[in-house]
Design an enzyme around this catalytic site. Sequence first.
Site, short mmCIF file in Angstrom:
data_model
loop_
_atom_site.label_atom_id
_atom_site.label_comp_id
_atom_site.label_asym_id
_atom_site.label_seq_id
_atom_site.Cartn_x
_atom_site.Cartn_y
_atom_site.Cartn_z
N GLY A 8 -33.73 -40.89 -65.76
CA GLY A 8 -33.08 -40.64 -67.64
C GLY A 8 -31.93 -42.02 -67.97
N ALA A 9 -32.10 -43.05 -66.65
CA ALA A 9 -31.19 -44.12 -66.41
C ALA A 9 -31.40 -44.62 -67.74
CB ALA A 9 -32.09 -44.92 -65.58
N ALA A 10 -32.16 -44.68 -69.18
CA ALA A 10 -31.67 -45.21 -70.33
C ALA A 10 -30.95 -44.30 -71.06
CB ALA A 10 -33.29 -45.06 -71.11
N GLY A 14 -27.34 -41.64 -69.00
CA GLY A 14 -27.51 -42.87 -67.72
C GLY A 14 -27.10 -43.86 -67.52
N ASP A 34 -37.00 -43.96 -65.95
CA ASP A 34 -37.07 -43.37 -67.33
C ASP A 34 -38.32 -43.13 -67.57
OD1 ASP A 34 -35.83 -42.82 -69.93
OD2 ASP A 34 -34.17 -42.02 -69.67
N ARG A 91 -28.22 -31.39 -76.75
CA ARG A 91 -28.24 -29.86 -78.06
C ARG A 91 -27.19 -31.08 -78.60
NH1 ARG A 91 -23.56 -26.23 -76.33
NH2 ARG A 91 -22.26 -28.09 -75.43
N ARG A 97 -27.25 -24.61 -74.62
CA ARG A 97 -27.86 -25.56 -73.55
C ARG A 97 -29.52 -24.43 -73.37
NH1 ARG A 97 -22.46 -25.68 -72.81
NH2 ARG A 97 -21.48 -27.61 -72.32
N ASP A 160 -17.38 -29.45 -66.07
CA ASP A 160 -16.50 -28.49 -66.74
C ASP A 160 -14.60 -28.43 -66.00
OD1 ASP A 160 -18.47 -27.22 -67.91
OD2 ASP A 160 -19.34 -26.82 -66.30
N ARG A 163 -12.08 -31.08 -67.70
CA ARG A 163 -11.80 -30.37 -68.33
C ARG A 163 -11.27 -29.47 -68.29
NH1 ARG A 163 -18.38 -29.71 -71.17
NH2 ARG A 163 -18.31 -31.97 -72.67
N HIS A 193 -22.98 -23.30 -65.66
CA HIS A 193 -22.51 -24.43 -66.37
C HIS A 193 -22.54 -24.03 -68.24
CE1 HIS A 193 -22.16 -28.45 -68.53
NE2 HIS A 193 -22.88 -28.23 -68.66
P1 NAI Z 1 -30.42 -38.34 -74.02
O1 NAI Z 1 -31.65 -38.14 -74.72
O2 NAI Z 1 -29.39 -39.39 -74.13
O3 NAI Z 1 -30.62 -39.57 -72.82
C1 NAI Z 1 -31.94 -38.60 -72.39
C2 NAI Z 1 -33.06 -39.68 -71.30
O4 NAI Z 1 -34.02 -38.78 -70.76
C3 NAI Z 1 -33.59 -40.73 -72.54
O5 NAI Z 1 -33.69 -41.91 -71.46
C4 NAI Z 1 -34.80 -40.23 -71.52
O6 NAI Z 1 -36.03 -41.13 -72.44
C5 NAI Z 1 -34.86 -39.58 -70.18
N1 NAI Z 1 -36.35 -38.88 -70.38
C6 NAI Z 1 -36.64 -37.85 -71.50
N2 NAI Z 1 -37.73 -37.74 -70.58
C7 NAI Z 1 -38.02 -38.20 -69.37
C8 NAI Z 1 -39.01 -37.86 -68.15
N3 NAI Z 1 -39.61 -37.03 -68.47
N4 NAI Z 1 -38.71 -38.53 -67.17
C9 NAI Z 1 -37.21 -39.21 -66.89
N5 NAI Z 1 -36.73 -39.64 -68.00
C10 NAI Z 1 -36.38 -38.92 -69.00
O7 NAI Z 1 -29.05 -37.65 -73.25
P2 NAI Z 1 -27.99 -37.35 -72.48
O8 NAI Z 1 -27.12 -37.10 -73.66
O9 NAI Z 1 -27.75 -38.25 -71.79
O10 NAI Z 1 -28.27 -35.95 -72.25
C11 NAI Z 1 -28.98 -35.76 -70.81
C12 NAI Z 1 -29.29 -34.16 -70.11
O11 NAI Z 1 -28.00 -34.02 -69.98
C13 NAI Z 1 -28.89 -33.13 -71.57
O12 NAI Z 1 -29.85 -32.49 -71.18
C14 NAI Z 1 -28.19 -32.68 -71.61
O13 NAI Z 1 -27.79 -31.46 -72.19
C15 NAI Z 1 -27.51 -32.47 -69.92
N6 NAI Z 1 -25.40 -32.58 -70.01
C16 NAI Z 1 -25.49 -31.26 -68.92
C17 NAI Z 1 -23.67 -31.98 -68.73
C18 NAI Z 1 -23.44 -31.13 -67.80
O14 NAI Z 1 -22.07 -31.40 -67.38
N7 NAI Z 1 -23.87 -30.98 -66.46
C19 NAI Z 1 -22.70 -32.20 -69.65
C20 NAI Z 1 -24.14 -33.52 -70.97
C21 NAI Z 1 -25.37 -33.01 -71.25
#
Ligand code: NAI
Length: 369
Positions: A8-10, A14, A34, A91, A97, A160, A163, A193
């Site tokens: 999910g590096a892009a 990521g 990704d 989200r 979530r 968490d 924060r 979480h």
């Molecule tokens: P984003 O949409 O900016 O990035 C997600 C990336 O995953 C995209 O580059 C997308 O192309 C890629 N992706 C989608 N399907 C894929 C697959 N099958 N294989 C590999 N890559 C794939 O989203 P963002 O903001 O980076 O968030 C990512 C996740 O992290 C979300 O589920 C979000 O809810 C979660 N998150 C978790 C937190 C935590 O505390 N654990 C805090 C904030 C977000």
Amino acid sequence: MTKVVVAGAAGGIGQPLSLLLKLSPYVTELALYDVVNTPGVAADLSHISTAAAVTGHLPKKSAAEDPTSEDGLKQALTGAGLVIVPAGVPRKPGMTRDDLFNVNAGIVRTIADGVARHAPTAFLLIISNPVNSTVPVAAGVLRQHGVFDARRVFGVTTLDVVRAATFTSSVLSRVGGQATRPDDVAVPVVGGHSGETIVPLLSQATMRGARVSGPGAQALAPGTPELAALVKRIQFGGDEVVKAKNGGGSATLSMAYAGYTFAEAVLRAAAVPQTPTAAAPITAETYVYIGPGSQVAGAAQVRAALGSGDAALDYFSVPVVLGPAGATQVLDPTLLTRVSDYERELLQVAVKGLAGNITKGLEFVEKNP
Ligand code: NAI
């Protein structure tokens, strides 16, 4: 000597997470996976003059599209020591979530399947939400392949904790009149979480290593409006970011910081030689398997403190000691027996929410073997 994979590096998390990992002395190779854009992100990061070699990988294309296409997930994962997963959708305002489950559970399943096949002894760090459910999905997939070890599979709940320190420091300064910096303060955060499953144990908060005392302690005393507001802010801090980004996603930069901090702790612990004279243990909060057969020492005590029999929870976030094998033991298995009455009430609510989230993850794995 560790190869680290960001899956999910892009994405929003990521990219800055990959940037921070490129700066880490513990990372020798950084493989970026990704479904889009990783060649560009990898080329960009590869110009930074730190040691880690950076590679970019995409999924295998169909034979009709490109018969020479390689399996990028396999390439990225082969030889990996740590895999961190921020892949999936974030989200939008009004979403919980849990609303992300259907899409993200499938993504996490595919990546965990790749880990089981190509990097079965790697540490697997799950960021993709809902963490409460996606970690049971990842663990279930590894179990199906016979390679699950509770010490190596982590739900990243560090944001968490980050924060909690920041917001508590601000209350201590404002209400308690104590000049603190966020990094002076530590608050154990347990549970899960999301919203009410996040339980900050403010009765155990410390400032510069000592229990909070004086006016600050009064501000954090049970029954005060400050305490209730602070707990709520820690539980729902993510919503502040979702709202402020106004449709542009959820926390990315603070999450990249948190994810990096946790990954770095896991890598550092893995690199420390196992000697009885080693310095202070490396510890961190993380959401781990505490069910029957968990290899995390002290897990059974945590489980017993939360309930018993069928009602008992199999996954929970607690402070753990990190070592070369991963989360080797719960830092303080009696922690949950020393909470305030107010925190015990918060825990009861959390346990209820978590039980449903965990079941959802487990059922997904059963229905999609
Ligand atoms: P984003 O949409 O900016 O990035 C997600 C990336 O995953 C995209 O580059 C997308 O192309 C890629 N992706 C989608 N399907 C894929 C697959 N099958 N294989 C590999 N890559 C794939 O989203 P963002 O903001 O980076 O968030 C990512 C996740 O992290 C979300 O589920 C979000 O809810 C979660 N998150 C978790 C937190 C935590 O505390 N654990 C805090 C904030 C977000």
